[in-house]
Design an enzyme around this catalytic site. Structure first.
Site, PDB file in Angstrom:
ATOM      1  N   GLU A 131       0.833  -1.222   0.000  1.00 39.65           N
ATOM      2  CA  GLU A 131       0.000   0.000   0.000  1.00 39.65           C
ATOM      3  C   GLU A 131       0.859   1.259   0.000  1.00 39.65           C
ATOM      4  O   GLU A 131       0.530   2.256  -0.641  1.00 39.65           O
ATOM      5  CB  GLU A 131      -0.914  -0.011   1.234  1.00 39.65           C
ATOM      6  CG  GLU A 131      -1.938   1.089   1.251  1.00 39.65           C
ATOM      7  CD  GLU A 131      -2.941   0.962   0.116  1.00 39.65           C
ATOM      8  OE1 GLU A 131      -2.832   1.757  -0.830  1.00 39.65           O
ATOM      9  OE2 GLU A 131      -3.820   0.086   0.158  1.00 39.65           O
ATOM     10  N   LYS A 207       4.416   4.002 -10.031  1.00 40.60           N
ATOM     11  CA  LYS A 207       3.149   3.867  -9.287  1.00 40.60           C
ATOM     12  C   LYS A 207       2.001   3.571 -10.250  1.00 40.60           C
ATOM     13  O   LYS A 207       1.157   2.705  -9.993  1.00 40.60           O
ATOM     14  CB  LYS A 207       2.890   5.155  -8.494  1.00 40.60           C
ATOM     15  CG  LYS A 207       3.933   5.403  -7.405  1.00 40.60           C
ATOM     16  CD  LYS A 207       3.853   6.814  -6.844  1.00 40.60           C
ATOM     17  CE  LYS A 207       4.936   7.068  -5.808  1.00 40.60           C
ATOM     18  NZ  LYS A 207       5.105   8.467  -5.426  1.00 40.60           N
TER      19      LYS A 207
HETATM   20  N1  HSE Z   1       9.228  11.281  -4.147  1.00 38.68           N
HETATM   21  C1  HSE Z   1       7.850  10.936  -4.053  1.00 38.68           C
HETATM   22  C2  HSE Z   1       7.008  12.189  -4.145  1.00 38.68           C
HETATM   23  C3  HSE Z   1       7.490  10.202  -2.781  1.00 38.68           C
HETATM   24  O1  HSE Z   1       7.534  13.286  -4.241  1.00 38.68           O
HETATM   25  O2  HSE Z   1       5.804  12.062  -4.139  1.00 38.68           O
HETATM   26  C4  HSE Z   1       7.940   8.778  -2.828  1.00 38.68           C
HETATM   27  O3  HSE Z   1       7.422   8.104  -3.904  1.00 38.68           O
END
Ligand code: HSE
Length: 428
Positions: A131, A207
């Site tokens: 998650e 993601k």
């Molecule tokens: N570097 C990512 C962001 C958080 O700035 O949302 C980790 O995935």
């Protein structure tokens, strides 16, 4: 009461320390909710000495995360080190080989090796929960895998990199350029060790590829994500977008079309009054569309100690309760290889050109666009400065292929001083 659930935690950065804190501070609440005590058997990190604001004295220590993953007193291996290969991959594989369950926040690893790891876990009867890998504290994996399991998902969209959204919204709010805001984000510690992961759209692309697999029953296909970062966005683009009623977001879109799976992560114009358009600062948002539920919008902190640790604890609690399901919501062996859409759906585009002050310059641009089949909807030219004028165009709906022909043609002329910037106007 059942036996305690015993954790081995690898990685004591912001998220790892946050997880330890919640386990220490909310022990009673966690036990009440899961019916089991959640304990930490041992931990592993780069150095034992650093003060992380948590008492680690009661836990075993392993220098090598692989050894931690294999310990007999560890039921769940919690990987919070990051990195798409190296120790993270080796230790998760070791945990699965030893029959442990795995909780991780590692989007890069799952985006590249998710299918292999899911098959391995499911063959061993283990689960991998992640998650915290997508949109920090927003329970979007659970939303797709559980709450929306009865829906055919048509589209998933999201602003899933807080650093990029911070830079873009601060550019608008302060009137400073990209480079100044990149430096500011850097000073605030928002950027990944390799900043290109953030501003190049790679982190958000990782993601998106995980959400696609869950939404569409396809094998994770990160290589199939069309990636474009925010590095070429100028203040002028942000101002012009605002003038037309839009805001620029690094937007991920995954949709199953009759031409195959479309996955793209790129800066887009979205209506300023839409939920995505109103998103400020480092916040994340995921929009999911399903045939029965319609559209739902999830919003929350995409990074940081508390929100990310919250997501890790959600996974740990599920495992403590004995709640198990396949890594990508259906057996990994049943996930089909994604058929990539060869072209993305037609859309209107915003184009910015730097035009030289020459007779016939604009006519040349208009004719290249016309010959490529791209029709101009709106156009604005600003004053020349040093014989160069910004020209901003909005096209009617066009395919990316037609647009690319036009952009290549424009770039080859002697009337522009740099490659045009083209941003899709997304219907959200
Ligand atoms: N570097 C990512 C962001 C958080 O700035 O949302 C980790 O995935």
């Amino acid at each position: 009461m059942s036996q305690p659930l015993r954790l081995g935690i690898a990685g004591l950065g912001t998220v790892g320390a946050g997880v330890v804190k919640i386990i220490q501070q909310q022990a009673t609440l966690l036990t009440m909710r899961t019916g089991r005590e959640i304990t930490i058997s041992a931990i592993s990190a780069r150095t034992r000495k650093k003060d992380r604001g948590v008492d680690l004295s009661g836990y075993g220590w392993e220098d090598d995360p692989v050894a931690l993953a294999r310990r007999d007193d560890v039921d769940v291996y919690v990987e919070l080190m990051g990195g798409s290969n190296g120790p993270a991959k080796a230790s998760i594989q070791a945990a699965l080989d030893a029959g442990k369950d795995v909780v991780t926040a590692n989007k890069a690893l799952l985006a590249l090796h998710g299918q292999m790891l899911a098959e391995k876990a499911e063959a061993a009867g283990s689960v991998i929960r992640y998650e915290a890998a997508v949109a920090g504290g927003i329970p979007v994996i659970k939303a797709l895998a559980e709450g929306l399991a009865g829906n055919k998902i048509s589209r998933v969209m999201g602003v899933m990199n807080g650093t990029c959204n911070y830079i873009l919204t601060r550019m608008e709010a302060t009137g400073q350029g990209y480079n100044a805001l990149f430096d500011e984000a850097n000073k605030l510690g928002y950027l990944e060790a390799d900043p290109n992961l953030d501003v190049g759209g790679i982190d958000a692309g990782h993601k998106l590829s995980l959400l696609s697999a869950l939404a569409f029953g396809t094998q994770v296909d990160f290589d199939g994500v069309e990636l474009e970062g925010i590095q070429r966005i100028a203040l002028e683009d942000i101002r012009q977008a605002a003038d037309m009623g839009y805001r620029i977001k690094l937007l991920g879109v995954a949709q199953m079309t009759d031409r195959g799976l479309e996955q793209r992560m790129s800066p887009c114009l979205v209506p300023a009054n839409s939920p995505l358009g109103q998103l400020e600062g480092g916040t994340n948002m995921v929009v999911i569309e399903g045939d029965s539920v319609g559209q739902i919008v999830l919003r929350g902190a995409g990074a940081g100690e508390g929100p990310t640790a919250s997501a890790v604890l959600g996974d740990i609690c599920d495992i403590a309760r004995g709640y198990r399901y396949p890594v990508f919501g259906q057996p990994a062996t049943s996930l089909v290889a994604a058929q990539r859409a060869q072209s993305v759906l037609a859309a209107p585009y915003y184009i910015r050109l730097s035009l030289r002050d020459k007779p016939g310059a604009l006519a040349k641009i208009a004719s290249i666009l016309g010959e490529a089949g791209v029709s101009i909807h709106r156009m604005r030219q600003y004053d020349h400065v040093n014989d160069i004028a910004p020209v901003l165009l909005v096209t009617h709906k066009t395919t990316r292929a037609e647009l690319d022909v036009a952009l290549t043609g424009i770039e080859k002329t002697d009337v522009v001083t740099e490659a045009p910037v083209a941003l899709r106007i997304e219907t959200v």
